[in-house]
Design a protein around this motif. Structure first.
Motif, PDB file in Angstrom:
ATOM      1  N   SER A   1     -45.036  53.952 -39.631  1.00 10.52           N
ATOM      2  CA  SER A   1     -45.299  54.432 -40.986  1.00 10.52           C
ATOM      3  C   SER A   1     -45.286  55.958 -40.909  1.00 10.52           C
ATOM      4  N   HIS A   2     -46.299  56.623 -41.395  1.00  7.09           N
ATOM      5  CA  HIS A   2     -46.330  58.092 -41.359  1.00  7.09           C
ATOM      6  C   HIS A   2     -47.735  58.573 -41.044  1.00  7.09           C
ATOM      7  N   LEU A   3     -47.834  59.818 -40.545  1.00 11.15           N
ATOM      8  CA  LEU A   3     -49.138  60.391 -40.196  1.00 11.15           C
ATOM      9  C   LEU A   3     -49.535  61.514 -41.140  1.00 11.15           C
TER      10      LEU A   3
ATOM     11  N   TYR B   1     -56.228  55.904 -44.304  1.00 14.83           N
ATOM     12  CA  TYR B   1     -55.447  54.688 -44.035  1.00 14.83           C
ATOM     13  C   TYR B   1     -53.973  54.783 -44.417  1.00 14.83           C
ATOM     14  N   ASP B   2     -53.696  55.491 -45.505  1.00 17.52           N
ATOM     15  CA  ASP B   2     -52.329  55.560 -46.032  1.00 17.52           C
ATOM     16  C   ASP B   2     -51.418  56.237 -45.013  1.00 17.52           C
ATOM     17  N   GLY B   3     -50.645  55.444 -44.301  1.00 19.39           N
ATOM     18  CA  GLY B   3     -49.756  55.964 -43.270  1.00 19.39           C
ATOM     19  C   GLY B   3     -50.270  55.640 -41.876  1.00 19.39           C
ATOM     20  N   PRO B   4     -51.381  56.324 -41.451  1.00 20.73           N
ATOM     21  CA  PRO B   4     -51.874  56.093 -40.086  1.00 20.73           C
ATOM     22  C   PRO B   4     -52.158  54.627 -39.778  1.00 20.73           C
TER      23      PRO B   4
ATOM     24  N   GLU C   1     -43.285  64.012 -43.219  1.00 24.42           N
ATOM     25  CA  GLU C   1     -43.393  64.431 -44.641  1.00 24.42           C
ATOM     26  C   GLU C   1     -43.136  63.262 -45.599  1.00 24.42           C
ATOM     27  N   GLU C   2     -43.789  62.124 -45.349  1.00 24.20           N
ATOM     28  CA  GLU C   2     -43.595  60.967 -46.240  1.00 24.20           C
ATOM     29  C   GLU C   2     -44.173  61.236 -47.615  1.00 24.20           C
ATOM     30  N   GLU C   3     -45.321  61.911 -47.639  1.00 26.84           N
ATOM     31  CA  GLU C   3     -46.008  62.123 -48.918  1.00 26.84           C
ATOM     32  C   GLU C   3     -45.402  63.255 -49.730  1.00 26.84           C
ATOM     33  N   GLY C   4     -44.574  64.069 -49.101  1.00 26.33           N
ATOM     34  CA  GLY C   4     -44.104  65.260 -49.812  1.00 26.33           C
ATOM     35  C   GLY C   4     -45.258  66.204 -50.109  1.00 26.33           C
TER      36      GLY C   4
ATOM     37  N   LEU D   1     -46.261  48.375 -41.821  1.00 25.72           N
ATOM     38  CA  LEU D   1     -47.548  47.888 -42.336  1.00 25.72           C
ATOM     39  C   LEU D   1     -48.225  49.042 -43.057  1.00 25.72           C
ATOM     40  N   HIS D   2     -48.803  48.773 -44.213  1.00 21.95           N
ATOM     41  CA  HIS D   2     -49.387  49.828 -45.043  1.00 21.95           C
ATOM     42  C   HIS D   2     -50.635  49.299 -45.733  1.00 21.95           C
ATOM     43  N   VAL D   3     -51.617  50.174 -45.912  1.00 21.09           N
ATOM     44  CA  VAL D   3     -52.771  49.775 -46.712  1.00 21.09           C
ATOM     45  C   VAL D   3     -52.274  49.534 -48.140  1.00 21.09           C
TER      46      VAL D   3
ATOM     47  N   GLY E   1     -43.772  54.222 -53.502  1.00 27.58           N
ATOM     48  CA  GLY E   1     -42.615  54.393 -52.626  1.00 27.58           C
ATOM     49  C   GLY E   1     -43.048  54.467 -51.165  1.00 27.58           C
ATOM     50  N   HIS E   2     -42.157  54.077 -50.248  1.00 25.68           N
ATOM     51  CA  HIS E   2     -42.450  54.099 -48.817  1.00 25.68           C
ATOM     52  C   HIS E   2     -41.164  54.365 -48.043  1.00 25.68           C
ATOM     53  N   ASP E   3     -41.321  54.819 -46.774  1.00 33.28           N
ATOM     54  CA  ASP E   3     -40.149  55.002 -45.914  1.00 33.28           C
ATOM     55  C   ASP E   3     -39.351  53.708 -45.792  1.00 33.28           C
TER      56      ASP E   3
HETATM   57 ZN    ZN Z   1     -48.024  55.865 -47.215  1.00 31.45          ZN
END
Ligand code: ZN
Length: 406
Positions: A76-78, A87-90, A121-124, A187-189, A353-355
Motif C-alpha cells: 500500500s503506501h506509507l 492505518y490508511d496506507g501503513p 505520494e499516494e495521498e498527494g 489491503l486497506h483500512v 481512490g487507491h494505488d
Molecule cells: Zn490509502
C-alpha cells in the motif's frame, strides 16, 4: 515477527506530538524514516529491496528458478494526508510483511516471487496529485508534469526528490517492473462503515466509484459591507453558498457523494463583500451517468444563482477518474479462498481512490478492506481493532498463498 510488534515499530514515525496525527509527506525526513523502516524489514527477512525509478519501494522474496513475470505483490503506501491516521496506507504495508512472515512460518513454498510494495505520494499530501508513484509507474502522468508539481512552499517534486537523493530525471513509466507483476492485492483500512454494518472483519473490493474534482470560480464586485444596499450587491459568496447546498441535495437525489471541502474568498475581509469566491467540488458516484448528473445539477443551480446575484461563474473540470472494476477473476478467486479459510468477506464498492485502482489498468489488481468501526479516516481518530487487523493478516496470507504457491 508478529503484526503487533511490526505495527508498534512504525507507529511513532512522523506522528505530530500536538495533534496525534501523522505528517508523513513524501521526500521529507519523516518519509526517509519510513523508507529506512521498510528497508530494515526487507533486510531482516533477507528480501531483495530497492526504490524504483519513481521512488516506490519494493521488497522481493525471490524464488529461485521461477520464470520472469507472475510476481505476487501486496502492499500500500506509507505517506499520509496532513494529520492523517495511523492505518490508511501503513496497515497494508505492515500486513503485507506480517502475512508473508506467516507463510514462511508455515513453510509455504511459493512457485512465484512475492513482494511487498510501498507506493510514493499516494495521498498527494505534498504535491497534490493522488497516487503519484503508481501513476508514474504505469505512465498515467507525464514525467515532465510530475517533476514540475510544487508543494505549498513552492518546492518542485524534482527538487524534493533530488534533495532526498533520488534522481528526478529517471521518473516515468516502468514497463519492465509492471511486467513482473502477475497480481497486486492491496489491503486497506475501510474508509466507511459498510463492514461494521455487515458485521464482517474483512471485505473484498468490487471496484472504485468514478470520481472527480471541479473548480467553480465566482466573480462579483468587492464592496463595503456597511454601506452597500443589499439590492446593489454582486456578492459571489451567495452564489457559492447555493452551489455548496446544491451539491448536498444533488448527491442525495442521485445516490452519490458530493463535497465542497475547500473555499477561497478574496479579498477575505470580514467587513467587505467578496470580489471572488472559488469553491472546489469533489463528486463520486456508483457510475459515470450518476456522477455527471450530480455535477450537471450543481452547475445548473450555481449558474442560476450567479445570474440572480449578478455574478460571473467560470466552471472547470480539474480531474476525473473513471470507474475501476477490479479484475473479476481475481476477485472471485479471493472470495473463494477466504471462504475456504472460514473468513466471510462481503464484496463492496468504495468511493476512495487507491494505488490498486491505478495499477488495475495494467495488472490484475484487487483489494481487501479491514473493518473501521467508526468509518472515520484521514483523521487521527482513524482506527481498526487489533482482532480485525489479525483477521486481515490471516486473510491476506491465505490470498497470497493461493496466488503464489499454486
Ligand atoms: Zn490509502
Amino acid at each position: 515477527m508478529s503484526f503487533a510488534a511490526l505495527w508498534e515499530s512504525l507507529l511513532p514515525v512522523g506522528r505530530d506530538g500536538g495533534t496525534g496525527g501523522y505528517r508523513r509527506f513524501s521526500w521529507t525526513a519523516a518519509d526517509a524514516e519510513c523508507r529506512r523502516w521498510f528497508f530494515d524489514n526487507a533486510a531482516e527477512r533477507g528480501f531483495r529491496s530497492a526504490a524504483d525509478r519513481n521512488g516506490n519501494l519494493w521488497a522481493w522474496w525471490d524464488v529461485p528458478g521461477a520464470g520472469p513475470g507472475g510476481g505476487v505483490v501486496t502492499g500500500s503506501h506509507l505517506d499520509s494526508v496532513p494529520d492523517g491516521g495511523a492505518y490508511d496506507g501503513p496497515l497494508g504495508v505492515v500486513t503485507g510483511f506480517a502475512a508473508i512472515d506467516l507463510l514462511r512460518e508455515r513453510g509455504a513454498a511459493p512457485v512465484r516471487p512475492l513482494a511487498v510494495a510501498a507506493f510514493c505520494e499516494e495521498e498527494g499530501g505534498r504535491f497534490g496529485v493522488a497516487c503519484l508513484g503508481s501513476r508514474l509507474l504505469t505512465g498515467a502522468i507525464e514525467p515532465a508534469r510530475a517533476r514540475a508539481l510544487t508543494d505549498r512552499d513552492g518546492t518542485t517534486l524534482a527538487a524534493a526528490m533530488a534533495a532526498a537523493g533520488q534522481d528526478p530525471a529517471g521518473i516515468g513509466p516502468d514497463p519492465e517492473l509492471a511486467a513482473g507483476i502477475g497480481a497486486y492485492v492491496e489491503l486497506h483500512v475501510e474508509q466507511g462503515r459498510a463492514l461494521a454494518g455487515l458485521d464482517a472483519a474483512v471485505g473484498v473490493a468490487e471496484g472504485i466509484w468514478p470520481h472527480g474534482r471541479w473548480r467553480l470560480a465566482f466573480t462579483g464586485r468587492a464592496d463595503h459591507a456597511g454601506t452597500t444596499r443589499l439590492t446593489d450587491r454582486h456578492d459571489p459568496m451567495l452564489a457559492g453558498a447555493v452551489a455548496i447546498l446544491a451539491a448536498r441535495e444533488a448527491a442525495a437525489r442521485h445516490g452519490a457523494l458530493a463535497t465542497v471541502g475547500k473555499v477561497a474568498a478574496e479579498p477575505g475581509a470580514v467587513n467587505a463583500i467578496s470580489s471572488a469566491v472559488t469553491a472546489w467540488l469533489d463528486a463520486r458516484a456508483p457510475d459515470e451517468p450518476r456522477l455527471r448528473a450530480v455535477v450537471d445539477d450543481v452547475l445548473a443551480q450555481a449558474r442560476a444563482a450567479a445570474a440572480a446575484h449578478g455574478v460571473d461563474l467560470a466552471a472547470s473540470e480539474e480531474s476525473v477518474t473513471p470507474a475501476v472494476d477490479f479484475d473479476a477473476a481475481l476477485r472471485d478467486r479471493m472470495v473463494a479462498t477466504l471462504a475456504a479459510a472460514g473468513i466471510r468477506a462481503p464484496v463492496l464498492a468504495t468511493g476512495a481512490g487507491h494505488d490498486a485502482g491505478v495499477l488495475a489498468a495494467q495488472v490484475p489488481a484487487g483489494m481487501l478492506f479491514v473493518r473501521n468501526p467508526t468509518g472515520v479516516s484521514h483523521s487521527p481518530a482513524e482506527h481498526a481493532e487489533p482482532g480485525d487487523c489479525a483477521t486481515g493478516v490471516t486473510a491476506l496470507a491465505a490470498v497470497l498463498e493461493d496466488l503464489a504457491c499454486h
